[in-house]
Design an enzyme around this catalytic site. Structure first.
Site, PDB file in Angstrom:
ATOM      1  N   LYS A 178       0.138  21.329 -23.639  1.00  0.00           N
ATOM      2  CA  LYS A 178      -1.017  22.011 -24.223  1.00  0.00           C
ATOM      3  C   LYS A 178      -0.607  23.289 -24.924  1.00  0.00           C
ATOM      4  O   LYS A 178      -1.278  23.748 -25.834  1.00  0.00           O
ATOM      5  CB  LYS A 178      -2.007  22.401 -23.106  1.00  0.00           C
ATOM      6  CG  LYS A 178      -2.647  21.240 -22.372  1.00  0.00           C
ATOM      7  CD  LYS A 178      -3.402  21.761 -21.141  1.00  0.00           C
ATOM      8  CE  LYS A 178      -4.002  20.620 -20.336  1.00  0.00           C
ATOM      9  NZ  LYS A 178      -4.475  21.051 -19.008  1.00  0.00           N
ATOM     10  N   LYS A 221       6.747  28.540 -16.294  1.00  0.00           N
ATOM     11  CA  LYS A 221       5.532  29.203 -16.782  1.00  0.00           C
ATOM     12  C   LYS A 221       5.626  30.716 -16.749  1.00  0.00           C
ATOM     13  O   LYS A 221       5.016  31.398 -17.569  1.00  0.00           O
ATOM     14  CB  LYS A 221       4.310  28.736 -15.976  1.00  0.00           C
ATOM     15  CG  LYS A 221       3.895  27.315 -16.311  1.00  0.00           C
ATOM     16  CD  LYS A 221       2.445  27.046 -15.980  1.00  0.00           C
ATOM     17  CE  LYS A 221       2.060  25.650 -16.436  1.00  0.00           C
ATOM     18  NZ  LYS A 221       0.795  25.182 -15.851  1.00  0.00           N
ATOM     19  N   LYS A 236       8.637  18.046 -22.911  1.00  0.00           N
ATOM     20  CA  LYS A 236       7.383  17.423 -22.502  1.00  0.00           C
ATOM     21  C   LYS A 236       6.274  17.739 -23.505  1.00  0.00           C
ATOM     22  O   LYS A 236       6.219  18.863 -24.016  1.00  0.00           O
ATOM     23  CB  LYS A 236       7.063  18.008 -21.118  1.00  0.00           C
ATOM     24  CG  LYS A 236       5.919  17.445 -20.385  1.00  0.00           C
ATOM     25  CD  LYS A 236       5.840  18.096 -19.009  1.00  0.00           C
ATOM     26  CE  LYS A 236       5.266  19.505 -19.103  1.00  0.00           C
ATOM     27  NZ  LYS A 236       4.988  20.108 -17.797  1.00  0.00           N
TER      28      LYS A 236
END
Ligand code: TYM
Length: 341
Positions: free
Chosen positions: A206, A111, A203
């Site tokens: 969002k 992230k 994956k």
């Protein structure tokens, strides 16, 4: 005594991975367990969130929980920032967790991206807040997708270290076996890691810029059908054994999704569709996915048309969450040696 805790971030684009990996499992667990399901708004702001969108997205996760089948009178549904114990316990756990432990967290590395110096300090200590979420309620089981496993393992290490560091005062206040139970991750079913429809090695997420990479919980019938038909696949027909899905990430993903939606296993799906063409299987998947998902999306829209009622549900849940958390937080303070009145 078992107690379930889990959470979802209000960061928009709730998708099929969130549903199959987490929310659907939350629903299944509420029948025979005490459950707390949190909308983790404190976690969301580790990356900047537009205030109006954060408010909307918090209501949207709440609506998704309820539309999927979580009964707010049976389970406790609330948003994290209304229960100050999360932030208070997180601070304490910041002082228990070791920097070396946080440095091993793969999600932070993903992230934060290349320019790690520019990530918020909150993003770095995010796993300690997550440990606080679970430990604040003495939760024993945490249903999550595969990607959260490392964070739950960290929460166990933090709980263990707290229990060791304060063993003497913990015994004195009456918990000879340790104060914080070590929480168990519950990662089960055929879709614990739903992959992107564009790239079977990534994956479903969002934040993927391509909307075609995921099915959103609010997608309508036509959109769901289009995304499944366009989902990347390989040219081979489906295998008849689960072993044949190895090295075929896209096929494995779609079969897992079908199994999870149908409530069966991949082997049962392959018994029906193995050997057949992909297009026929995709047609069946479109039918199953729209049958299961569109009523949830419709119900979410209906619930979201009454934000006052959603906020009332969250306030009610927060009051119940407080009544579980407050005595545990008070005991934690006693154990540490804080004076309280
Ligand atoms: P979040 O908001 O990213 O995701 C919510 C839940 O959805 C699961 N999930 C997936 N499962 C299968 N396939 C996927 N592609 C997929 N993407 C997401 C996640 O594993 C998660 O269960 N840190 C957490 C939220 C959190 C939490 C907690 C969870 C905060 N405190 C305490 C459990 C206990 C997160 O970011 O989830």
């Amino acid at each position: 005594k078992t107690r379930i805790f889990s959470g979802v971030q209000p960061t928009g684009n709730l998708h099929l991975g969130n549903y199959l990996g987490a929310i659907k499992r939350f629903v299944e667990m509420q029948a025979d367990h005490e459950c707390l399901y949190c909308v983790v708004d404190l976690h969301a702001i580790t990356v900047f969130q537009d205030p109006d969108e954060l408010t909307h997205n918090t209501r949207e996760v709440t609506a998704a929980y309820i539309a999927a089948g979580i009964d707010p009178t049976q389970s406790t549904i609330f948003n994290q920032s209304q229960v100050s114990g999360h932030a208070e316990l997180a601070w304490i756990l910041n002082c228990v967790a070791r920097i070396g432990w946080l440095n091993r967290m793969t999600q932070f590395k993903e992230k934060a991206g290349k320019d790690r110096e520019k990530a918020s300090a909150g993003l770095y200590i995010y796993p300690n807040l997550m440990a606080a979420d679970v430990l604040l309620y003495h939760a024993t089981h945490v249903p999550v997708g595969e990607d959260q496993k490392q964070h739950i393992e960290l929460a166990r290490d933090i709980a263990q270290k707290f229990n060791n560091d304060f063993a003497e005062t913990i015994a004195r206040v009456g918990y000879p076996g340790g104060f914080f139970p070590l929480p168990e991750p519950v990662i089960a079913g055929a879709a614990t890691r739903v992959m992107s429809f564009r790239d079977g090695t990534k994956k479903m997420s969002k934040s993927d810029p391509s909307d075609l990479s995921r099915i959103n919980m609010t997608d309508d019938e036509d959109t769901i059908a289009k995304k499944i038909r366009k989902a990347k696949t390989d040219p081979e027909p489906l295998p008849s054994e689960v072993d044949g899905l190895k090295e075929r990430p896209e096929a494995d993903n779609l079969v897992g999704i079908y199994a999870a939606l149908a409530g069966t296993g991949k082997d049962a799906v392959l018994a029906d569709y193995g050997g057949g063409e992909f297009s026929a299987f995709k047609g069946a998947l479109v039918e199953l996915a729209t049958e299961k998902l569109t009523p949830i999306g419709d119900e979410m829209r209906r619930l979201l048309s009454d934000p006052v009622e959603i906020d009332r549900i969250l306030a009610d849940g927060a009051a119940r969450a407080h009544s579980v958390a407050d005595p545990i937080l008070a005991k934690t303070k006693d154990i540490i040696g804080f004076i309280r009145s």
